[in-house]
Design a protein around this motif. Structure first.
Motif, short mmCIF file in Angstrom:
data_model
loop_
_atom_site.label_atom_id
_atom_site.label_comp_id
_atom_site.label_asym_id
_atom_site.label_seq_id
_atom_site.Cartn_x
_atom_site.Cartn_y
_atom_site.Cartn_z
N ALA A 16 37.38 27.14 45.28
CA ALA A 16 37.16 27.93 44.09
C ALA A 16 36.22 27.23 43.34
O ALA A 16 36.31 26.06 43.25
CB ALA A 16 38.55 28.64 43.56
N ILE A 84 41.15 36.54 39.89
CA ILE A 84 40.43 36.02 40.96
C ILE A 84 39.24 35.23 40.67
O ILE A 84 38.20 35.91 40.23
CB ILE A 84 40.46 37.15 42.26
CG1 ILE A 84 41.68 37.91 42.24
CG2 ILE A 84 39.94 36.50 43.36
CD1 ILE A 84 41.32 39.04 43.10
N THR A 86 35.83 32.73 41.06
CA THR A 86 34.57 32.44 42.04
C THR A 86 34.91 31.87 43.17
O THR A 86 35.67 30.80 43.28
CB THR A 86 33.30 31.96 41.08
OG1 THR A 86 33.22 32.54 39.85
CG2 THR A 86 32.30 31.86 41.93
N ILE A 87 34.30 32.32 44.21
CA ILE A 87 34.41 31.48 45.56
C ILE A 87 33.23 30.36 45.39
O ILE A 87 32.15 31.08 45.09
CB ILE A 87 34.26 32.39 46.91
CG1 ILE A 87 35.46 33.06 46.77
CG2 ILE A 87 34.19 31.07 47.95
CD1 ILE A 87 35.49 34.24 48.02
N ALA A 117 38.48 40.04 39.26
CA ALA A 117 37.66 39.50 39.87
C ALA A 117 36.53 38.74 39.62
O ALA A 117 35.68 39.81 38.94
CB ALA A 117 37.57 39.76 41.22
N GLY A 121 34.47 35.96 43.55
CA GLY A 121 35.60 36.38 43.90
C GLY A 121 36.08 37.85 44.16
O GLY A 121 36.91 38.19 44.71
N THR A 122 35.07 38.58 43.97
CA THR A 122 35.16 39.99 44.32
C THR A 122 35.14 40.25 45.67
O THR A 122 35.49 41.40 46.22
CB THR A 122 33.88 40.88 43.59
OG1 THR A 122 32.65 40.30 44.09
CG2 THR A 122 33.92 40.80 42.17
N LEU A 124 37.00 38.56 47.57
CA LEU A 124 38.70 38.83 48.20
C LEU A 124 39.23 40.11 47.64
O LEU A 124 40.11 40.47 48.32
CB LEU A 124 39.18 37.47 47.57
CG LEU A 124 39.01 36.03 48.09
CD1 LEU A 124 39.38 35.07 47.15
CD2 LEU A 124 39.76 35.98 49.29
N THR A 138 29.31 42.03 41.80
CA THR A 138 29.15 40.72 42.23
C THR A 138 28.12 39.93 41.87
O THR A 138 27.32 40.51 41.03
CB THR A 138 29.52 40.87 43.83
OG1 THR A 138 29.92 39.45 43.96
CG2 THR A 138 28.39 41.19 44.60
N TRP A 176 32.85 35.02 33.94
CA TRP A 176 34.17 35.00 33.83
C TRP A 176 34.43 35.05 31.87
O TRP A 176 35.52 35.61 31.35
CB TRP A 176 35.21 33.73 34.12
CG TRP A 176 34.41 32.49 33.72
CD1 TRP A 176 33.63 31.69 34.51
CD2 TRP A 176 34.79 31.83 32.55
NE1 TRP A 176 33.46 30.63 33.92
CE2 TRP A 176 34.07 30.62 32.60
CE3 TRP A 176 35.50 32.04 31.33
CZ2 TRP A 176 33.87 29.56 31.51
CZ3 TRP A 176 35.50 31.14 30.35
CH2 TRP A 176 34.72 29.99 30.42
#
Length: 330
Positions: A16, A84, A86-87, A117, A121-122, A124, A138, A176
């Protein structure tokens, strides 16, 4: 502290983006606190924040920072908001590793938690199925991948934040900020959200991602002849270029050019050229003090009003507003 502050849970996972976790936790934790401290008023925290992870294991973020969670996601029995982040690493790897834990997102949603999210993260969130037939956004650079994986989601990649049925999505990596301020306003009202944003010197007025996106994202395809057309348009961005001229120059019929360009880039050559001109105008507004009239002429437009309408449609700002926000020339 308030007797019953709202609970915000951030779901952490390996790879993350650390700032999307710690930044959101900070903003929520200081709602009702930072503004009050600045003005020497009693602090009244509006949120209780906690970081959760699968099995309560430490979270190794994409920058190799190790975060210690407060709780296992399996043990979260109540939260008002589940965020959730960010990846930051490889999306496919994270989707695979988190597959068995997505049930907790659905479980908390059934318990009336708002689900939010950020950025990638969207992916997920979409993997849970909760975004099916709903509006979402996203990061603009991953929109094509998102659409290919989740065709039933109504993706709106130009939007900074979307909301439908208490499910929220935010765009780019630092969105975020927008998401947190929006949720603070939802729970605590406009004044608390505004005070929180001002105390952290945050811009809470962003509405879309188009002002950050680049036409270069349209180069991610395998049609080399269309890439040549794109390069030609980029070189001749300020010139009048009828479709017939572009097609003849590249030994294609107009119909073939339209079909192949749309297939590769998902927009027409004319729309692509408009995007290039907007992008060039943005750069000139950011880096020069040339008049807006001269900039409009430099990118191939003669009608100031039509260009202004197009620019605002693409970026959400008028040329003068864009200059005021992004110009770097002293």
């Amino acid at each position: 502290m308030n007797e019953n502050p709202f609970v915000v849970t951030v779901l952490g996972f390996d790879q993350a983006l650390a700032s999307a976790i710690t930044g959101a936790l900070d903003v929520f934790a200081f709602a009702g606190v930072s503004w009050q401290r600045i003005h020497q008023q009693p602090a009244e925290p509006k949120f209780k924040v906690q970081l959760a992870s699968p099995h309560g294991q430490p979270i190794r973020c994409s920058n190799q920072v190790l975060l210690t969670p407060h709780i296992a996601i399996e043990d979260v029995s109540h939260t008002d908001i589940l965020l959730i982040p960010t990846i930051g690493g490889d999306i496919d790897t994270v989707l695979h590793e988190m597959a068995s834990h997505l049930v907790h997102i659905k479980r908390l949603h059934k318990m009336n938690a708002d689900i939010a999210a950020n950025c990638t993260g969207t992916f997920l969130l979409a993997k849970t199925g909760l975004l099916d037939e709903k509006a979402a956004t996203t990061h603009w650079g991953y929109a094509d991948k998102f659409e290919s994986l989740f065709p039933s989601v109504h993706l709106q990649p130009d939007k900074m934040v979307t909301e439908q049925n208490a499910i929220y999505c935010a765009g780019g990596g630092m969105a975020w900020i927008d998401l947190s301020i929006l949720l603070i306003e939802r729970y605590c009202g406009h004044q608390v959200a505004s005070d929180t944003a001002k105390s952290h010197v945050l811009d809470a007025s962003r509405t879309n991602q188009n002002i950050y996106a680049s036409s270069r994202q349209r180069h991610f395809h395998s049609d080399n002849e269309i890439k040549n057309v794109q390069a030609f348009l980029e070189e001749k961005v300020s010139e009048k270029l009828p479709l017939s001229f572009i097609a003849k120059h590249h030994n294609m019929t107009e119909r073939t050019l339209l079909r192949r360009f749309k297939s590769a880039c998902d927009i027409t050559p004319r729309q692509y050229l408009q995007n290039l001109r907007i992008e060039k105008a943005r750069k000139l507004l950011e880096t020069t003090n040339s008049s807006i009239e001269k900039i409009v002429a430099a990118v191939g437009y003669e009608d100031m009003s039509s260009f202004t309408r197009l620019f605002k449609k693409q970026t959400g700002l008028s040329p003068s507003q864009y200059r005021a926000k992004f110009n770097r020339v002293k």
